[in-house]
Design a protein around this motif. Structure first.
Motif, PDB file in Angstrom:
ATOM      1  N   UNK A 275      50.206  -5.322 -77.326  1.00 27.10           N
ATOM      2  CA  UNK A 275      50.303  -3.912 -76.942  1.00 27.10           C
ATOM      3  C   UNK A 275      49.006  -3.172 -77.245  1.00 27.10           C
ATOM      4  N   UNK A 276      48.382  -3.486 -78.389  1.00 29.23           N
ATOM      5  CA  UNK A 276      47.104  -2.856 -78.748  1.00 29.23           C
ATOM      6  C   UNK A 276      46.036  -3.158 -77.712  1.00 29.23           C
ATOM      7  N   UNK A 277      45.925  -4.423 -77.317  1.00 34.53           N
ATOM      8  CA  UNK A 277      44.914  -4.819 -76.334  1.00 34.53           C
ATOM      9  C   UNK A 277      45.168  -4.148 -74.991  1.00 34.53           C
ATOM     10  N   UNK A 278      46.435  -4.122 -74.562  1.00 40.80           N
ATOM     11  CA  UNK A 278      46.769  -3.518 -73.269  1.00 40.80           C
ATOM     12  C   UNK A 278      46.425  -2.036 -73.256  1.00 40.80           C
ATOM     13  N   UNK A 279      46.799  -1.320 -74.333  1.00 41.60           N
ATOM     14  CA  UNK A 279      46.526   0.124 -74.392  1.00 41.60           C
ATOM     15  C   UNK A 279      45.028   0.397 -74.379  1.00 41.60           C
ATOM     16  N   UNK A 281      42.684  -1.496 -73.188  1.00 41.93           N
ATOM     17  CA  UNK A 281      42.151  -1.845 -71.867  1.00 41.93           C
ATOM     18  C   UNK A 281      42.425  -0.729 -70.860  1.00 41.93           C
ATOM     19  N   UNK A 282      43.618  -0.144 -70.926  1.00 42.48           N
ATOM     20  CA  UNK A 282      43.951   0.945 -70.002  1.00 42.48           C
ATOM     21  C   UNK A 282      43.095   2.177 -70.267  1.00 42.48           C
ATOM     22  N   UNK A 283      42.889   2.483 -71.558  1.00 44.23           N
ATOM     23  CA  UNK A 283      42.073   3.651 -71.904  1.00 44.23           C
ATOM     24  C   UNK A 283      40.627   3.443 -71.473  1.00 44.23           C
ATOM     25  N   UNK A 284      40.132   2.222 -71.627  1.00 52.11           N
ATOM     26  CA  UNK A 284      38.729   1.930 -71.322  1.00 52.11           C
ATOM     27  C   UNK A 284      38.424   2.020 -69.833  1.00 52.11           C
ATOM     28  N   UNK A 285      39.450   2.092 -69.009  1.00 47.61           N
ATOM     29  CA  UNK A 285      39.217   2.223 -67.574  1.00 47.61           C
ATOM     30  C   UNK A 285      38.609   3.571 -67.218  1.00 47.61           C
ATOM     31  N   UNK A 286      38.719   4.544 -68.132  1.00 52.08           N
ATOM     32  CA  UNK A 286      38.168   5.869 -67.884  1.00 52.08           C
ATOM     33  C   UNK A 286      37.199   6.230 -69.012  1.00 52.08           C
ATOM     34  N   UNK A 287      35.985   5.677 -69.005  1.00 57.69           N
ATOM     35  CA  UNK A 287      35.043   5.920 -70.105  1.00 57.69           C
ATOM     36  C   UNK A 287      34.646   7.384 -70.239  1.00 57.69           C
TER      37      UNK A 287
END
Length: 306
Positions: A275-279, A281-287
């Motif tokens: 869950x940590x990695x997924x979250x 990764x999703x946040x990093x899509x919008x730097x």
């Protein structure tokens, strides 16, 4: 329904460890310092708190010992990165490795130790209310303390002059220094507060949440707490929400196993980290969104007079 009430209670309990540590790290990062040593500080504090309670029988003395150990380790980290200008990331990783090894060495004699009988709480008799009572009113005081800490931090960061100064140090230490603020001392105080909170979280883990001592018992919670600050975009309320979200994922694995769900235990164990990695990764899509919310000087050294 009773099982879901107990799952909710376990979620609050598990989330408290992450919330206390992540809120402390949030203050670190608001001042512009990244401390990757959270895991090591929590491990050292966990054995310090556990050993103190074994010898004194007083949980609160154990919490104080854990917080003191965390603050002391953070002070050493702060001296290295703030005054000697060592690399924050490398120094934090070194602290994490040191904490893992040192806690394992010191804790050898406490692996089989037992704590005094644990207290049971029923606040104002409300714990006897069906469903709601077990879910909300039978927790240790620090569970509610974590919630109050988040509220207090929101008020302090955004409604007080001291909070404004701390945020200005994290955004532009050169400007704060030009206005006469002791940037280095402010950063050290923030780092020590973060260390104390990580220490308190570690002591809570070994004294209340488990309660026992085994080598490596923090099991990545320090890294999850670090990820929470980014997940929450450096906002205390979101840190609290994220902590309970990850706490719920952690407890869900035990709930599913108890319900007899035929899923490999290894997969359930990795759920919190997945869950940590997924979250992230999703946040990093919008730097751009991260840059807008992140303290501008985060991870950058400050040289007075430079």
């Amino acid at each position: 329904m009773e099982a879901y009430a107990l799952l909710f209670a376990a979620t609050l309990n598990a989330g408290t460890v992450l919330a206390i540590a992540a809120l402390g790290l949030l203050i670190n990062e608001k001042a512009g310092i990244v401390n990757l040593g959270a895991e090591g500080m929590m491990l050292c504090a966990a054995i310090a708190g556990f050993a103190t309670v074994v010898h004194t029988g007083n949980d609160w003395v154990g919490f104080a010992a854990g917080a003191a150990v965390g603050a002391a380790l953070a002070a050493a980290f702060g001296w290295l990165v703030i005054w000697l200008n060592t690399n924050q990331y490398a120094t934090g990783l070194a602290l994490s490795l040191f904490g893992a090894g040192f806690s394992a060495f010191v804790g050898i004699d406490y692996v089989q130790a037992k704590l005094p009988e644990r207290p049971h709480y029923n606040w104002f008799g409300l714990g006897d209310i069906p469903l709601v009572g077990p879910a909300l009113f039978r927790h240790h005081p620090l569970v509610y303390g974590a919630m109050l800490l988040a509220v207090g931090m929101i008020w302090w960061l955004y409604r007080t002059r001291a909070g404004l100064v701390l945020r200005s140090v994290g955004e532009s230490p050169q400007s704060a220094h030009a206005l006469g603020y002791p940037v280095r001392r402010i950063r050290l105080a923030a780092v020590m507060f973060g260390g104390a909170m990580c220490g308190l979280a570690g002591a809570y883990l070994s004294v209340i949440y488990t309660p026992l001592w085994v080598e490596g018992m923090v099991a990545g919670k320090g890294w999850i707490a670090l990820a929470l600050t980014t997940f929450a975009t450096w906002r205390p309320a979101r840190v609290l929400l994220g902590a309970y979200l990850f706490g719920g994922v952690t407890m869900l694995q035990f709930h599913l196993q108890g319900q007899g769900v035929q899923v490999p235990s290894q997969f359930l164990t990795m759920l919190p980290y997945l869950a940590t990695i997924v979250v992230l990764a999703l946040i990093s899509r919008n730097p751009t969104w991260i840059r807008v919310n992140m303290p501008a000087s985060l991870g950058k050294p400050f040289h007075p007079g430079a």
